[in-house]
Write an enzyme that holds these catalytic residues in place. Structure first.
Site, PDB file in Angstrom:
ATOM      1  N   ASP A 122      -9.992  32.596  28.028  1.00  0.00           N
ATOM      2  CA  ASP A 122     -10.998  33.040  28.998  1.00  0.00           C
ATOM      3  C   ASP A 122     -11.268  34.541  29.015  1.00  0.00           C
ATOM      4  OD1 ASP A 122      -8.663  33.950  30.082  1.00  0.00           O
ATOM      5  OD2 ASP A 122      -8.697  32.636  31.847  1.00  0.00           O
TER       6      ASP A 122
ATOM      7  N   ARG B 222      -4.247  47.781  14.367  1.00  0.00           N
ATOM      8  CA  ARG B 222      -2.999  47.042  14.128  1.00  0.00           C
ATOM      9  C   ARG B 222      -2.879  46.659  12.650  1.00  0.00           C
ATOM     10  NH1 ARG B 222      -2.858  43.895  19.238  1.00  0.00           N
ATOM     11  NH2 ARG B 222      -4.199  45.082  20.636  1.00  0.00           N
TER      12      ARG B 222
ATOM     13  N   ASP C   5      -0.308  40.946  14.380  1.00  0.00           N
ATOM     14  CA  ASP C   5      -1.435  41.464  15.157  1.00  0.00           C
ATOM     15  C   ASP C   5      -0.938  42.285  16.343  1.00  0.00           C
ATOM     16  OD1 ASP C   5      -0.557  38.746  15.875  1.00  0.00           O
ATOM     17  OD2 ASP C   5      -1.879  38.980  17.587  1.00  0.00           O
TER      18      ASP C   5
ATOM     19  N   GLY D  27      -9.408  39.436  21.928  1.00  0.00           N
ATOM     20  CA  GLY D  27      -9.935  38.296  22.669  1.00  0.00           C
ATOM     21  C   GLY D  27     -10.167  38.619  24.133  1.00  0.00           C
TER      22      GLY D  27
END
Ligand code: AMP
Ligand code: MG
Length: 516
Positions: free
Chosen positions: A134, A199, A269, A102
């Site tokens: 963000d 991962r 993750d 992200g």
């Protein structure tokens, strides 16, 4: 461009055909191409000399203006095709679906002296996997990741590395304690480095979506580049692959328990397929030895990721990985056999490690009891873990009375005296066992596994508070100090001390949220 690009992940695995940078579900691929978002005024805070060395770059190279541009994502060199990986994961025990990079953007891979390294920028802007966030990172969490991942490397703990820490010049809004008090903080970017950032969750998302072809492609890719010793892809190789990942994961956890590191967010993750410590968020270091301690306020209720639960959680996570690999194996028994062996594997590795911390390398009947009674006493008498083990190598029968006095200065307990008889009894027993079984090089052995210096929670906070004011001297000092955590370094003795009182309840020192 100072690096020779040698990409394999993007060359060998399927890409998201959509290149619009928009938050979405990304199916039928392993990653999405996405460029970093330029930042306003990047400036270099620190570069890891050891990582420079590993990557074959010089101090001169890092002073070139193009370096800070590259490390901040402001310039994407020719031949570099940045991308974000698609992965899923179990967060706090529940399947969370697609997560993905992200706010991590992979730049490229390079091979230096026969070793493959992938470089990625953490905090370089939005990706299709940013969900409602963000894509940025604040200075606070970036200093923590930068210093700690490097410190872990020098402690001998398998970990991702960091090449550089850049301040972006942008301000980032964060509600640190999630209590309705958002404030602007300085933005920053860490360039992380690892052989690969794959991962458990990269496998999980493909299995969850029934994308068996991609699951096989990703597994075969991982085998080819990172587990070549296991042989060509086959059902048997996949089973051995799972076993190898399990062993590497256990080895990593034993190291964590050895140095008193609590990861804080062991979601699947955040589990590297190479058994590397990855994603330094609300981690912490044990001060008073407490198996029930978690630094993560988000985890304060269930304490799922507490120090003493890390081994069990790693097994739980491996179980999820086994489920993800199952479609390639289609036989549960061999995977179950490995899962069932995890606890024994861990316990024997843990015991060997603890014995070394105590100065033993041979087996003896009383070892289990000696370790268990020590753990109990360390906990009840609120002993500082690092101070205790480091000092223990100086103990011998001749100085046992003064040693007990020393112990009171390493404890956070307000009523330490009540534990003196129990400590005397334990030390007596320890002494008897040392006489019979101590390693001939006891002190050297103990000092090689019991670090004198770790990145204590309040030390990271001191570095952050200073950095926030533009003073990077503590980052420099701690980087230097933590490069040699097993050396005496008397000039840094002030960091070999109990946590100061001011840090006991200060946010960032004993309590951390996931806000980063
Ligand atoms: P973490 O708990 O930090 O491992 O993050 C879990 C997921 O949230 C990962 O997919 C991260 O990439 C994503 N994530 C965390 N912080 C941010 C952020 N500020 N912007 C975008 N994605 C984020
Ligand atoms: Mg993560």
């Amino acid at each position: 461009m100072i690096f020779a690009i040698d990409d394999t992940f993007t060359k060998e695995l399927p890409a998201d055909p959509i290149t619009i940078n928009q938050v979405r579900q990304v199916a039928d691929c392993c990653y999405s191409y996405v460029d970093p978002t330029p930042c306003v005024a990047p400036s270099m805070i620190h570069v890891s000399p050891d990582m420079m060395d590993k990557l074959g770059i010089t101090a001169e190279d890092t002073k070139d203006p193009s370096f800070v541009k590259l490390m901040s994502g402001n310039e994407v060199p020719q031949g570099c095709f940045p991308y974000a990986m698609c992965y899923g994961g179990h967060q706090f025990g529940s399947w969370a679906g697609q997560l993905g990079d992200g706010r991590a953007i992979n730049l490229f891979e390079t091979v230096v002296n026969g070793r493959r390294w992938a470089l990625q920028l953490k905090g370089a802007g939005l990706t299709p996997y940013s969900r409602s966030a963000d894509g940025l990172a604040v200075l606070r969490s970036s200093v923590r990741e930068y210093l700690c991942s490097e410190a872990m490397y020098f402690l001998g703990v398998p970990t991702t590395r960091a090449l550089s820490l850049v301040q972006t010049g942008d301000m980032v809004l964060r509600d640190v304690m999630y209590d309705g008090h958002p404030a602007y903080e300085k933005g920053a970017i860490v360039c992380r480095v690892a052989p690969t950032f794959i991962r458990f969750g990269n496998f999980q998302i493909l299995a969850a979506r029934g994308e068996t072809k991609n699951l096989k492609a990703l597994t075969d890719y991982t085998l080819k580049h990172f587990f070549p010793e296991l042989g060509p892809p086959s059902k048997e190789t996949y089973i051995r692959f799972f076993e190898s990942v399990a062993q590497k994961t256990i080895d990593m956890i034993v190291h964590w328990q050895r140095v008193g590191f609590v990861h804080g967010v062991m979601n699947t993750d955040n589990m590297s397929i190479l058994g590397l410590t990855i994603d330094y968020g609300p981690y912490g270091w044990l001060e008073n030895y407490d198996p029930g301690w978690t630094p993560n306020t988000t985890d304060a209720h269930g304490k799922r990721y507490r120090f003493g639960n890390q081994p069990a959680i790693s097994s739980w996570n491996l179980y999820q990985l086994a489920n993800a690999l199952y479609p390639l194996i289609e036989e549960a028994k061999p995977l179950e056999d490995i899962i069932h062996s995890l606890q024994d594997r861990y316990e024997s590795a843990y015991r060997e490690m603890m014995k070394k911390k105590l100065g033993f390398t041979t087996s003896f009947d009383e070892e289990k009891g000696l370790i268990a009674s020590l753990e109990e006493l360390l906990h009840s008498s609120e002993m500082d873990m690092t101070l205790f083990f480091r000092t223990l190598s100086d103990f011998d029968k001749g100085n046992d009375t003064t040693f007990v006095e020393k112990l009171s200065g390493m404890s956070y307990s307000k009523s330490f005296d009540q534990f003196i008889p129990a400590w005397k009894e334990w030390l007596d027993r320890y002494n008897q066992l040392l006489l019979l079984h101590a390693d001939p090089h006891k002190k050297a052995l103990m000092d090689s596994v019991n670090p004198k210096y770790v990145l204590r929670n309040y030390m990271a906070q001191i570095a952050i508070d200073a950095a926030d004011k533009g003073d990077y001297s503590f980052i420099e000092e701690f980087y230097t100090l933590l490069q040699k955590p097993y050396d005496e370094q008397p000039e840094y003795q002030r960091w070999f001390a109990l946590r100061p009182e001011w840090a006991e309840h200060k946010i960032g020192c004993s309590m951390l949220s996931c806000s980063s």
